[in-house]
Design a protein around this motif. Structure first.
Motif, PDB file in Angstrom:
ATOM      1  N   ILE A 175      73.951  -7.403  31.077  1.00 47.27           N
ATOM      2  CA  ILE A 175      73.358  -5.716  31.028  1.00 47.27           C
ATOM      3  C   ILE A 175      73.904  -5.056  32.246  1.00 47.27           C
ATOM      4  N   CYS A 176      74.739  -4.520  32.215  1.00 53.35           N
ATOM      5  CA  CYS A 176      75.037  -3.134  33.649  1.00 53.35           C
ATOM      6  C   CYS A 176      74.751  -2.260  33.650  1.00 53.35           C
ATOM      7  N   VAL A 177      74.116  -1.314  34.564  1.00 51.37           N
ATOM      8  CA  VAL A 177      73.558  -0.144  34.404  1.00 51.37           C
ATOM      9  C   VAL A 177      74.557   0.350  34.942  1.00 51.37           C
ATOM     10  N   ILE A 178      75.420   1.804  34.366  1.00 53.97           N
ATOM     11  CA  ILE A 178      76.696   2.298  34.564  1.00 53.97           C
ATOM     12  C   ILE A 178      76.069   3.219  35.007  1.00 53.97           C
ATOM     13  N   THR A 179      77.302   4.311  35.824  1.00 51.82           N
ATOM     14  CA  THR A 179      77.197   6.024  35.572  1.00 51.82           C
ATOM     15  C   THR A 179      78.515   6.083  35.506  1.00 51.82           C
ATOM     16  N   ASN A 180      78.909   7.533  35.520  1.00 56.01           N
ATOM     17  CA  ASN A 180      79.452   8.360  35.817  1.00 56.01           C
ATOM     18  C   ASN A 180      80.900   7.843  36.381  1.00 56.01           C
ATOM     19  N   LYS A 181      82.120   8.050  36.129  1.00 60.25           N
ATOM     20  CA  LYS A 181      82.451   7.390  36.864  1.00 60.25           C
ATOM     21  C   LYS A 181      83.157   8.595  37.944  1.00 60.25           C
ATOM     22  N   SER A 182      82.605   9.565  38.115  1.00 61.98           N
ATOM     23  CA  SER A 182      83.063  10.820  39.326  1.00 61.98           C
ATOM     24  C   SER A 182      81.710  10.213  40.376  1.00 61.98           C
ATOM     25  N   ASN A 183      80.746   9.449  39.848  1.00 56.65           N
ATOM     26  CA  ASN A 183      79.727   9.787  40.660  1.00 56.65           C
ATOM     27  C   ASN A 183      79.577   7.524  41.006  1.00 56.65           C
TER      28      ASN A 183
ATOM     29  N   GLY B  40      86.457  -0.066  31.475  1.00 60.07           N
ATOM     30  CA  GLY B  40      86.983   0.646  33.008  1.00 60.07           C
ATOM     31  C   GLY B  40      86.730   2.412  33.225  1.00 60.07           C
ATOM     32  N   THR B  41      86.021   2.859  32.069  1.00 62.97           N
ATOM     33  CA  THR B  41      85.862   4.049  31.959  1.00 62.97           C
ATOM     34  C   THR B  41      84.524   4.893  32.372  1.00 62.97           C
ATOM     35  N   VAL B  42      83.657   4.031  32.354  1.00 59.96           N
ATOM     36  CA  VAL B  42      82.431   4.088  33.214  1.00 59.96           C
ATOM     37  C   VAL B  42      82.410   3.202  34.181  1.00 59.96           C
ATOM     38  N   ASN B  43      81.475   3.683  35.507  1.00 50.06           N
ATOM     39  CA  ASN B  43      81.083   2.520  36.948  1.00 50.06           C
ATOM     40  C   ASN B  43      80.631   2.113  37.049  1.00 50.06           C
ATOM     41  N   PRO B  44      80.540   0.753  36.900  1.00 53.68           N
ATOM     42  CA  PRO B  44      79.486  -0.242  36.122  1.00 53.68           C
ATOM     43  C   PRO B  44      78.649  -0.625  37.788  1.00 53.68           C
ATOM     44  N   VAL B  45      77.435  -0.454  38.052  1.00 54.33           N
ATOM     45  CA  VAL B  45      76.824  -0.071  38.900  1.00 54.33           C
ATOM     46  C   VAL B  45      75.797  -2.002  39.482  1.00 54.33           C
ATOM     47  N   GLY B  46      76.378  -2.092  40.952  1.00 57.49           N
ATOM     48  CA  GLY B  46      75.738  -3.916  41.151  1.00 57.49           C
ATOM     49  C   GLY B  46      74.205  -4.304  41.168  1.00 57.49           C
ATOM     50  N   LEU B  47      73.374  -4.956  40.777  1.00 55.50           N
ATOM     51  CA  LEU B  47      72.987  -5.156  40.718  1.00 55.50           C
ATOM     52  C   LEU B  47      72.056  -6.147  41.958  1.00 55.50           C
ATOM     53  N   ASN B  48      71.219  -5.756  42.682  1.00 56.59           N
ATOM     54  CA  ASN B  48      70.578  -6.623  43.993  1.00 56.59           C
ATOM     55  C   ASN B  48      72.324  -7.204  44.489  1.00 56.59           C
ATOM     56  N   GLY B  49      73.437  -6.840  44.988  1.00 53.83           N
ATOM     57  CA  GLY B  49      74.848  -7.196  45.646  1.00 53.83           C
ATOM     58  C   GLY B  49      75.269  -7.732  44.587  1.00 53.83           C
ATOM     59  N   VAL B  50      75.107  -7.607  43.604  1.00 53.11           N
ATOM     60  CA  VAL B  50      76.506  -8.830  42.821  1.00 53.11           C
ATOM     61  C   VAL B  50      77.242  -7.287  41.668  1.00 53.11           C
TER      62      VAL B  50
END
Lengths: 327, 337, 272
Positions: free
Chosen positions: C106-114, C207-217
């Motif tokens: 489960i990945c946290v995602i944000t918009n590609k511009s962010n 690749g259409t959204v920005n996956p955010v790392g969790l605790n450095g991973v």
């Protein structure tokens, strides 16, 4: 036996068969009330009539209903669906009021003021507007109006003002009411035009002969004589607006939230949900007993309202009969 | 739509008509400001409504021409997350046609039979009023309630042959038959009203002539009255069809929402009726951001096709109305939506 | 025999033959599946492969609506198998059997511009429970203004797992918008520059959204398959009672065959 059937039927047998066919329709209506009522009963059993009231977060209540087993405990049936009832009343009342005003003036325009060429164009065009499917209205709403409102009308300050309560995306009260008004106006225009035309012209000419200008003659005499038709049109439009599910589920923002007038201008952009659009939104959860009962309860309320509307329309027209040309 | 919009022209009244000659009309400049305001509102409302209708048609036409390609009409839809591979909408088109046929086939006997009974027999009178009120109630019922009613009926064990029974014993309840049966309820009121008005408009001397020749009532109906209301029935059927193809709520609840036609069981023909599928309306809904949202271009293309169908049906109603008025001198009673 | 009698007999015989013959010839069973939108792509691929491997034996009817919908449908007997993207809960109906088939992240995602590169778990909790409301409070964020929280509707198994694994059991704030499927969640985050949400790694790997790392991973296919990403959960196939017949054959094929393992390994992690 086949030969007996192919011979011409005696009248009494034909009458009985046709009567039975007609009664089938009545039986269907009765069956509708019975079946929907049976499935809706658990909600009434556990909440009484207070499920129409408010209390707690409706979104959470519905979520808890979905996450229950096949034999849910009584607490699972707890429901306070006021946001849905409020959403339905709000959108319907505002849309019908706006549509009534627009329809009356448009009908006067078509019947009285429009030059003949424009009238020939306007009539088929408005009739077309009445037969456009609601999913197309919803599509234009969600692909054109909602992004426009979300990006160009709502300012980010307004978004921040309610950021701790709800997310403003452009899909909300304003777009819903605008599209609903556009949907129900043509229906009313058809009925009102027909009524205005059937009032004898001599009535209005009498008024004009007494010195009233033609438009005022139309308003004072013809429109008043057409009041039963206006009532009928309003009833028909209200029934249509109440039952609109698909278009509203596409453009209303689909949050079980009751928009607050206190919020000022932001009130017009807050998302909402109506009884009918709620049924569409939660339709997949119907296998969960508690949620299924809730959906049927909302449907029962809509059914009941539709019946009440027809009766009310009939009753309102009754005292107006002495003024009418035709009802 | 009502006769008012179909074939109305200003009725001639005795004396010179109001609108001839500019001099007869009072100029709005002499009116009170309230009446001038009303004049502005009337023009505004009328023109505004026409402009909105025009804008909708023009915008859908523009988007449709932009996105509709003939291959879309012939390709079967495919499930894919990439836009270019989602195929066309042949199955939704077939689904729409199939559903319309089922709905009309089920509605015609019910509506025409009921209309004949009301118009020609109708005894006892209280029963006739009950039947007419029932049809009005069906007309006023929201389609989402009719859909839930259909679900509650077709998920009974009794009706399992009309869809299918899952291995756990639950009846699926969603199939073409289920949706078609409820669609017939949607098409019933316009058809009933059109037929009944047509029968009531037949002058009584036609009936009396037939009775004088010794025909029974039912024979008169079959041989004399029904043929003369053919155009009314045609109008009613066309109105019913345009309501059926435009309805989405019943499809979304009762047709199983599978993108492709999915027959159920092994008897050819019947398996299509017992199976699930989609229609143009559910295809548009599913491809919009309210559904899976993956293909708004396909949604526009399908919506354009739907709009063209509705336009054509409107024209047909118009044509029937005009030709029958010319032929018999009687007006066609169009049914109100 | 009179003409009518002969005609009706002929019709009856033809009808019986017409029904019986195809029925005897094809004994195709239909496996109905409903449930999670997160495992829908995987199960569709597995079903397609299964039909190729065992032609003319089974047909699949797969719908999606959310993991809880799958649980309810299978408990009500309306479908043969439920797709569930969360672990079994105490509130689940009795008698359901959960067969794990794959693991996903489960990945946290944000918009590609962010392009927020990383968030600590406490930051994730503060964001999704509604304590932090402005992007200015998040280091690494280029967006400004209100944070648009996007969540899933309550029937989603991914939501249940997200709350359990990443939010330490806390619930997502009611401010959040609720999307009905993974696809819609991804689209919402793609189109709204101020948004933040969560999806399975299958969606974020596109690749259409920005996956955010969790605790450095970082969160992507390789960290999920490698085991270093901590937010992994399991897909289950659920049946009422032990799986029997065609369902049992299908589930057994998923668990044991090499072809199924290959399909799972494309985007997800096999169980064993």
């Amino acid at each position: 036996m086949l030969e007996r059937l192919s011979r011409p039927w005696p009248d009494h047998r034909a009458e009985r068969t046709l009567g039975a066919v007609s009664l089938l329709v009545c039986a269907l209506v009765v069956a509708m009330v019975v079946f929907v009522g049976i499935h809706a009963w658990p909600i009434f059993e556990h909440n009484g009539l207070s499920w129409l009231g408010s209390g707690g977060d409706l979104g959470r209540q519905l979520a808890d209903m979905q996450n229950t087993t096949q034999h849910p405990p009584p607490s699972a049936y707890h429901l306070r669906a006021w946001p849905l009832v409020y959403g339905t009343l709000l959108t319907t009342a505002v849309a019908v009021a706006l549509a009534l005003a627009i329809a009356i003036f448009s009908s006067i325009f078509i019947v009285e003021l429009a030059p003949a060429r424009l009238r020939r164009v306007a009539i088929p065009v408005i009739r077309l507007l009445a037969s456009v499917p609601s999913v197309i209205y919803g599509l234009i709403g969600i692909l054109v109006l909602v992004p426009f409102v979300g990006n160009h009308v709502i300012s980010s300050a307004e978004k921040e003002s309610v950021q701790n309560v709800v997310l403003l995306t452009g899909a909300g009260l304003s777009v819903t009411v605008v599209i609903l008004t556009v949907m129900i106006t043509p229906i009313m225009v058809a009925l009102i035009c027909e009524a205005l035309v059937s009032v004898p012209n001599s009535w209005r000419e009498g008024a004009v002969a007494l010195g009233v200008n033609p438009l005022r003659g139309m308003l004072a005499v013809t429109l008043r004589a057409a009041r039963p038709a206006i009532v009928a049109a309003a009833v028909l439009a209200t029934a249509r607006a109440l039952g609109e599910a698909i278009m509203i589920s596409m453009v209303s923002g689909s949050r079980s939230f009751a928009p607050k007038p206190i919020d000022g201008l932001v009130f017009f952009f807050e998302p909402l949900r109506t009884l009918a659009s709620g049924i569409v939104d939660y339709r997949e959860g119907i296998a969960a007993p508690a949620l299924g009962s809730a959906l049927y309860a909302w449907a029962l309320l809509l059914l009941f309202s539709a019946f009440v509307l027809s009766i009310a329309g009939y009753l309102i027209k009754l005292p107006l009969r002495k003024f009418q040309v035709r009802g | 739509m009502s006769t008012g919009l179909q074939q109305w022209a200003p009725s001639p009244s005795p004396g010179p008509p109001m609108k001839s000659g500019r001099g007869r009309r009072s100029s709005p400049m002499t009116w009170r400001w309230r009446d001038r305001l009303a004049l502005v509102f009337a023009w505004g409302a009328g023109l505004g409504l026409c402009l909105i209708a025009g804008a909708i048609v023009v915008y859908m036409g523009y988007r449709g021409v932009e996105y509709l390609r003939p291959s879309l009409l012939l390709q079967r839809p495919a499930l894919s997350t990439t836009q270019s591979e989602t195929g066309g909408f042949l199955d939704p088109l077939i689904g729409t046609a199939l559903l319309t046929v089922i709905g009309v086939v089920l509605a015609v006997p019910l509506a025409v039979g009921g209309a004949i009974w009301i118009a020609e027999y109708g005894r006892p009178t209280w029963l006739a009023r009950v039947v007419e009120s029932s049809i009005e109630m069906v007309a006023g019922t929201p389609d989402i309630v009719i859909a839930l009613f259909g679900l509650s009926i077709f998920q009974l064990g009794l009706f399992a042959p009309f869809s299918f029974k899952a291995s756990g014993g639950g009846v699926f309840g969603k199939s073409f038959i289920a949706a078609g049966a409820m669609m017939s309820l949607i098409a019933l009121p316009p058809l009933f009203t059109a037929t009944r008005d047509g029968l009531q408009a037949v002058p009584s001397h036609m009936r009396e002539a037939a009775f004088a020749l010794g025909k029974t009532r039912i024979a008169t109906i079959r041989r004399v009255l029904l043929p003369s209301v053919r155009s009314n029935i045609a109008t009613g059927v066309t109105l019913g069809i345009s309501r059926i193809i435009g309805d989405t709520a019943i499809i979304v609840l009762l047709l199983g929402e599978t993108l492709r036609l999915d027959p159920q069981g092994s008897v050819p023909g019947i398996n299509l009726l017992r199976g699930t599928g989609s229609t143009l309306t559910s295809y548009v809904y599913g491809n919009s951001p309210a559904g899976e949202g993956a293909a708004p271009q396909k949604a526009y293309a399908a919506a354009f096709v739907l709009l063209v169908f509705v336009l054509v049906l409107n024209l047909i109603v118009d044509r029937i109305g005009r030709s029958s008025a010319d032929a018999t001198g009687m007006t066609v009673a169009g049914a109100v939506v | 025999m009179s003409r009518i009698r002969r005609l009706s007999l002929a019709v009856a015989v033809a009808g019986v033959l017409g029904v019986a013959a195809p029925a005897a010839a094809s004994a195709i069973t239909t496996i109905t599946i409903s449930g999670a939108t997160a495992s829908y792509p995987l199960v569709s691929l597995l079903a397609q492969k299964y039909i190729k491997v065992h032609p003319k034996k089974v047909k699949f009817k797969i719908t999606q609506g959310g993991a809880q919908i799958g649980v309810n449908d299978v408990a009500a007997g309306r479908v043969s198998i439920g797709d569930v993207s969360r672990d079994p809960l105490a509130a689940d109906p009795a008698g359901l059997v959960f067969y794990p088939i794959a693991k996903y992240g489960i990945c946290v995602i944000t918009n590609k511009s962010n392009p927020v590169p990383n968030l600590t778990q406490s930051q994730v909790i503060a964001l999704f429970t509604g304590k932090t409301r402005a992007w200015s409070a998040i280091p690494g964020a280029t967006a400004s203004g209100t944070i648009d929280l996007i969540s899933r509707t309550s029937v989603a198994g991914v939501l249940t797992n997200f709350q359990t694994l990443l939010l330490e059991g806390k619930k997502v704030s009611t401010i959040a918008a609720e999307e009905a499927s993974e696809g819609l969640m991804r689209q919402k985050v793609e189109s709204d520059p101020n948004s933040i949400g969560f999806v399975s790694n299958y969606q974020s790997d596109k690749g259409t959204v920005n996956p955010v790392g969790l605790n450095g991973v970082a969160c992507n296919k390789s960290t999920v398959q490698g085991g270093s990403y901590s937010g992994t959960a399991r897909f289950y196939e659920v049946t009422k009672g032990k799986a029997t017949g065609a369902s049992s054959a299908f589930i057994g094929w998923i668990e044991k065959s090499a072809a199924a393992r290959k399909i799972i390994s494309t985007q997800w992690l096999p169980i064993s």
